[in-house]
Write an enzyme that holds these catalytic residues in place. Structure first.
Site, short mmCIF file in Angstrom:
data_model
loop_
_atom_site.label_atom_id
_atom_site.label_comp_id
_atom_site.label_asym_id
_atom_site.label_seq_id
_atom_site.Cartn_x
_atom_site.Cartn_y
_atom_site.Cartn_z
N ASP A 63 -60.75 46.54 -7.89
CA ASP A 63 -60.58 46.44 -6.97
C ASP A 63 -59.72 46.89 -5.77
O ASP A 63 -59.89 46.77 -4.72
CB ASP A 63 -60.23 45.02 -6.52
CG ASP A 63 -62.19 44.83 -7.40
OD1 ASP A 63 -62.49 45.28 -7.79
OD2 ASP A 63 -62.33 43.36 -7.36
N GLU A 108 -70.75 44.26 -6.95
CA GLU A 108 -69.86 43.37 -7.87
C GLU A 108 -70.57 41.93 -7.44
O GLU A 108 -71.87 42.22 -6.60
CB GLU A 108 -68.96 43.33 -6.98
CG GLU A 108 -67.82 44.46 -7.85
CD GLU A 108 -66.47 44.46 -7.75
OE1 GLU A 108 -66.02 42.98 -7.15
OE2 GLU A 108 -65.47 44.86 -8.29
N HIS A 141 -47.57 42.49 -11.45
CA HIS A 141 -49.27 42.26 -11.29
C HIS A 141 -50.02 41.41 -12.10
O HIS A 141 -51.03 40.90 -11.73
CB HIS A 141 -50.62 42.92 -9.68
CG HIS A 141 -49.93 43.03 -9.06
ND1 HIS A 141 -48.55 42.68 -8.17
CD2 HIS A 141 -50.26 43.86 -7.36
CE1 HIS A 141 -47.81 43.15 -7.19
NE2 HIS A 141 -49.10 43.12 -6.56
C1 LIG Z 1 -54.28 41.38 -6.57
C2 LIG Z 1 -55.28 41.98 -7.57
C3 LIG Z 1 -56.35 42.04 -8.11
C4 LIG Z 1 -56.92 43.16 -8.97
N1 LIG Z 1 -57.90 43.40 -9.60
C5 LIG Z 1 -58.36 44.02 -10.70
C6 LIG Z 1 -58.98 44.59 -10.56
O1 LIG Z 1 -60.50 44.72 -9.52
N2 LIG Z 1 -59.74 44.99 -12.01
C7 LIG Z 1 -58.96 45.04 -13.30
O2 LIG Z 1 -59.14 45.29 -14.09
N3 LIG Z 1 -57.79 44.25 -12.43
C8 LIG Z 1 -57.38 44.39 -11.80
N4 LIG Z 1 -56.31 43.02 -11.15
C9 LIG Z 1 -55.26 42.43 -12.54
C10 LIG Z 1 -53.98 43.97 -12.83
O3 LIG Z 1 -55.09 45.23 -13.25
C11 LIG Z 1 -53.61 43.51 -13.97
O4 LIG Z 1 -52.70 42.68 -14.07
C12 LIG Z 1 -52.92 45.16 -14.53
O5 LIG Z 1 -51.43 44.66 -15.07
C13 LIG Z 1 -52.04 45.45 -12.85
O6 LIG Z 1 -50.91 46.24 -13.04
P1 LIG Z 1 -49.14 46.24 -12.97
O7 LIG Z 1 -49.23 47.73 -12.90
O8 LIG Z 1 -48.69 44.95 -11.91
O9 LIG Z 1 -48.89 46.18 -14.73
P2 LIG Z 1 -48.08 44.87 -14.70
O10 LIG Z 1 -48.15 43.17 -14.39
O11 LIG Z 1 -46.47 45.66 -14.66
O12 LIG Z 1 -47.97 45.03 -16.45
C14 LIG Z 1 -49.13 44.70 -17.09
C15 LIG Z 1 -48.05 44.62 -18.86
O13 LIG Z 1 -49.14 46.15 -18.41
C16 LIG Z 1 -47.58 45.83 -19.05
N5 LIG Z 1 -47.72 47.78 -18.60
C17 LIG Z 1 -47.75 48.33 -17.29
N6 LIG Z 1 -47.14 49.53 -16.74
C18 LIG Z 1 -47.14 49.65 -18.73
C19 LIG Z 1 -47.40 50.97 -19.19
N7 LIG Z 1 -46.98 51.96 -18.52
N8 LIG Z 1 -47.20 51.56 -20.54
C20 LIG Z 1 -47.33 50.30 -21.17
N9 LIG Z 1 -48.30 49.36 -21.13
C21 LIG Z 1 -47.47 49.29 -19.48
C22 LIG Z 1 -46.63 45.62 -19.07
O14 LIG Z 1 -46.30 45.15 -20.40
C23 LIG Z 1 -48.07 44.24 -19.42
O15 LIG Z 1 -48.10 43.85 -20.75
C24 LIG Z 1 -55.69 42.61 -10.45
C25 LIG Z 1 -54.19 42.27 -9.93
C26 LIG Z 1 -54.36 41.73 -8.89
C27 LIG Z 1 -52.65 41.26 -8.57
#
Ligand SMILES: Cc1cc2nc3c(=O)[nH]c(=O)nc-3n(C[C@H](O)[C@H](O)[C@H](O)COP(=O)(O)OP(=O)(O)OC[C@H]3O[C@@H](n4cnc5c(N)ncnc54)[C@H](O)[C@@H]3O)c2cc1C
Length: 422
Positions: free
Chosen positions: A163, A279, A96
């Site tokens: 969120d 917020e 994400h």
């Molecule tokens: C609908 C939506 C709402 C959101 N709301 C918020 C919010 O309210 N607040 C906020 O702070 N963020 C928010 N985000 C952003 C979100 O926190 C980041 O995009 C986060 O990286 C998503 O987590 P993911 O599991 O999809 O990580 P990924 O997109 O899979 O990874 C993101 C990064 O983290 C690294 N990573 C993933 N897993 C690990 C691990 N286990 N160890 C080390 N590195 C790792 C990846 O290599 C990459 O660099 C939102 C995103 C979306 C799509």
């Protein structure tokens, strides 16, 4: 061609080297036998791992790695580290990210969710001890929604959230994890006692503020560049039962930000009288709004207000309660809000919901957008910290002059203050 980026001396991992293997090199991946069958490179798998929620960046990996265990990840990273040509490795939680952070061009994407429920059959273990109180040991691949569901069974909950809960613990801890609770508790990365990390050399290291602290502080908010988080020990506190959830409308930006700032000035963790969440967001005159929060009877006057001003600032606040004494929380909320709040008098809306309904509030928007085919679309999202001294300029320069005047479609805009010391 290999591009080298200078690595500051005190950083101990190879993840921060960005490099590009040629396709020819990608084809020569020769992993050790014990993990060879964890690599997949069929076209469907590669396609999925080439893009993220942003749908802006595309990077094609050589393979996707499906670990069965933390040892598998350690073997992969050791192999990548010791290979004569460095191999780009990226952990992928839910992908994400919006600018390709979870992709690995010509390298290996680690599909974290394939770790499954390896800790105690659930991936999440709730415990307590005399020094830390209650905490949860959570696999880095776990979703926050699952953390919430599990801890609620013990009457407990993490204190700082994002969120949207269908994100992984490792993914948000690699960023910051910011939401309306951060003004009191700091972001999610400030509420982690300990981590297990596979470092850039493939070593398994437990770290905390006291043990291997350099690694601990590098990994938290480290954008996945300092190692892979396989376990996080997360602080828990008693879970609220229900939430009073408010939205107040403003036509005047300076009144809106002044009230937001005043409301977060009470921010001690243990202050029962303070708000639990704050917020804010924009309602823009750019076509149909998601008005599902409001009573249907208010739709017409909300729409006409938005049409009148073009832009309405909505302050969103919540107060938790832990027993069934709704009247007491109602009074505490009124005490907090009474005085000189500058919202438009007829535009205060309130809901009383379960704690789960409140924290999982974005899920219904997701399902709505999915049903309209508007979820898997490009998301050129941007997060900014703006100094308080320039926030009025931001309103006039960006919100009014660009978004409003030039009619730039803005999508969702959240805007809320943060205490710098958190
Ligand atoms: C609908 C939506 C709402 C959101 N709301 C918020 C919010 O309210 N607040 C906020 O702070 N963020 C928010 N985000 C952003 C979100 O926190 C980041 O995009 C986060 O990286 C998503 O987590 P993911 O599991 O999809 O990580 P990924 O997109 O899979 O990874 C993101 C990064 O983290 C690294 N990573 C993933 N897993 C690990 C691990 N286990 N160890 C080390 N590195 C790792 C990846 O290599 C990459 O660099 C939102 C995103 C979306 C799509």
């Amino acid at each position: 061609m290999t591009k080298h980026i200078t690595i500051p001396k005190n950083f101990m991992t190879i993840f921060i080297v960005t490099f590009f293997m040629s396709n020819a090199l990608a084809k020569t991946l020769l992993p050790p036998n014990d993990i060879a069958d964890r690599f997949h490179n069929d076209s469907e798998t590669i396609k999925i791992a080439s893009s993220d929620f942003g749908h802006i960046v595309q990077e094609i990996p050589a393979a996707v790695f499906y670990p069965n265990s933390v040892d598998d990840i350690a073997s992969l990273v050791k192999y990548a580290y010791n290979n004569s040509v460095p191999i780009n490795v990226a952990a992928r939680g839910q992908a994400h990210s919006t600018w390709g952070q979870s992709l690995a061009r010509d390298g290996v994407v680690v599909n974290m969710t394939s770790l499954g429920n390896r800790l105690n059959g659930s991936g999440i273990i709730v415990s307590s001890d005399s020094s830390l109180g209650s905490y949860a040991d959570v696999g880095g691949e776990q979703l926050w929604i699952d953390v919430l569901n599990t801890t609620l069974q013990y009457g407990l909950s993490p204190v700082s959230w994002v969120d949207y809960l269908y994100l992984t613990v490792g993914g948000t801890l690699s960023n910051a994890g910011i939401s309306g609770q951060s003004f009191r508790f700091g972001p999610q990365i400030s509420n982690v006692y300990e981590l297990d990390v596979i470092t850039g050399k493939g070593e398994f290291v437990t770290c905390s503020p006291k043990e291997n602290s350099e690694l601990y502080y590098a990994v938290l908010g480290g954008l996945g560049q300092f190692g892979i988080i396989t376990r996080a020990r997360i602080a828990l506190e008693p879970a609220p039962k229900r939430v009073k959830w408010l939205r107040l409308f403003y036509s005047d930006f300076s009144a809106f930000t002044k009230d937001q700032e005043n409301l977060i000035s009470k921010n001690e963790r243990r202050d029962n009288k303070a708000l639990n969440y704050l917020e804010g967001m924009l309602l823009l005159n750019q076509g149909p709004q998601d008005l599902s929060f409001y009573p249907v009877s208010a739709y017409a006057r909300i729409n006409s207000l938005v049409t009148q001003y073009g832009i309405i600032y909505c302050l969103e606040a919540a107060k938790y309660y832990y027993d069934d004494r709704e009247s007491r929380v109602e009074k505490e909320l009124l005490d907090l809000l009474k005085g000189n709040l500058g919202f438009l008098p007829d535009f205060m809306f309130e809901k009383d919901v379960t704690y789960m309904e409140f924290l999982n509030r974005v899920r219904s928007s997701e399902l709505f957008l999915r049903s309209k085919g508007q979820w898997e679309v490009p998301h050129p999202w941007l997060n900014l910290f703006v100094p308080e001294s320039r926030i009025l300029d931001f309103n006039s320069g960006v919100l009014k002059n660009i978004i409003l005047k030039q009619k730039i479609p803005a999508g969702i805009v959240l805007i809320y203050p943060m205490n710098r010391n958190k």
